[in-house]
Write a protein that holds these residues in place. Structure first.
Motif: not given
Length: 260
Positions: A163-164, A186-193
Motif C-alpha cells: 500500500x505504501x 519490519x524488514x517487509x515494511x521497509x520495502x515500502x518505506x
C-alpha cells in the motif's frame, strides 16, 4: 458534542434523526463507550447519507458494534453526500469481515476519510490485507491509520508495504504498536518505506518484538533518497546499543525525533 460514557444504546437513533435536520451544523460527535449497537450504526449511516450532513468526526471507541455495525456504517461512508473525515473504531469487536467493508468504503468515489483508528480489534494479517487493498486504490485519501494491538504479523506488514508503494499513496501516519511483527515484519515494511511513492512521515512500532536486526532494515530505509520519515517510535523493543546507534547517529537521515 461529547457524550462519552453514557449508556445511550439505541437512543442514538434519535440523535441521528437530528443530524439529518438541515438546521443541524454538528461536525464532531463522540460516542465513546455508549452502548451503541449495530442497529444504531444503521441510523448513523442514514445521517451520513443525508444531503445536509455536516459531520466530519465520529468516535465510536469501546462500542461492541462488531462487523455488522461496521458494514452498516460503511453504507453511509460510500455515499457521495458523506463528508466524514475522522472515524475511530478502536475496541469495537471488528474482524477481517469489517475490514472488507471499510476497504470498499475507502475505494468509493469520492472518499473523504482521512483518519481511521482500528486499534485493539482482532484484525490479524487477513484483515490488514483486505484493508491494504483499499489503501492502494486511487480514490483512497487516508492519511492516518492506527492498528495498535490488532494481531498484525509479518504478512500484514508485507500488505501494508504494498500500500505504501502504491501511486498515489497518501498515508502519512501509521501506528503498529503492540503487534508482534518482529524483525521480519519490519524488514517487509521497509520495502515500502524505500519506495519513491511512499509518503509516510510518522511510524510507531512500540513493543513489536524488534531487535538490532530490524534496526538495520530501518537504517537502510532511512538512507534511501526518497525517505520522508520524520518521527519514529521504537520504545519497548529489545534494542542493543548498536541498533540505537544506527538510528540516532547518522546525520543524513531526515528524522526529527526517534524514541528507542
Amino acid at each position: 458534542m461529547n457524550l462519552t460514557g453514557n449508556k445511550l444504546g439505541n437512543s442514538v437513533n434519535l440523535l441521528s434523526d437530528v443530524l439529518q435536520n438541515p438546521h443541524c451544523k454538528l461536525e464532531i460527535l463522540w460516542l465513546i463507550d455508549c452502548g451503541v449497537t449495530d442497529e444504531s450504526c444503521a441510523s448513523l449511516a442514514s445521517a451520513l447519507r443525508s444531503n445536509s450532513s455536516h459531520l466530519r468526526g465520529l468516535d465510536l471507541i469501546g462500542n461492541k458494534i462488531g462487523d455488522l455495525g461496521v458494514d452498516r456504517l460503511c453504507t453511509g461512508l460510500k455515499d457521495p453526500h458523506c463528508k466524514l473525515e475522522k472515524l475511530r473504531l478502536s475496541d469495537c469487536g471488528v474482524t477481517d469481515e469489517g475490514c472488507a467493508a471499510l476497504a470498499s468504503a475507502l475505494r468509493s468515489n469520492p472518499s473523504h476519510l482521512r483518519e481511521l483508528s482500528l486499534s485493539r480489534n482482532k484484525l490479524g494479517d487477513s484483515g490488514v490485507k483486505l484493508l491494504s487493498a483499499g489503501l492502494e486504490d486511487p480514490h483512497c485519501k487516508l492519511e492516518k491509520l492506527w492498528l495498535s494491538d490488532c494481531g498484525v504479523k509479518d504478512k500484514g506488514c508485507a500488505a501494508l508495504a504494498s500500500a505504501l508503494r502504491s501511486n498515489p499513496s497518501h498515508l502519512r501516519h501509521l501506528d503498529l504498536s503492540w503487534n508482534k511483527i518482529g524483525d521480519l515484519g519490519v524488514n517487509r515494511l521497509c520495502a515500502g518505506l524505500k519506495d519513491p511513492h511512499c509518503k509516510l512521515e510518522i511510524l510507531w512500532l512500540r513493543d513489536c518484538g524488534v531487535t538490532d536486526e530490524g534496526c538495520v532494515a530501518l537504517a537502510s530505509a532511512l538512507r534511501s533518497n526518497s525517505s520522508l520519515l520524520r518521527h519514529l517510535n521504537l520504545t519497548g523493543n529489545k534494542l542493543g546499543k548498536s541498533g540505537v546507534k544506527l538510528l540516532k547517529e547518522n546525520p543524513h537521515y531526515k528524522l526529527e525525533t526517534v524514541y528507542c
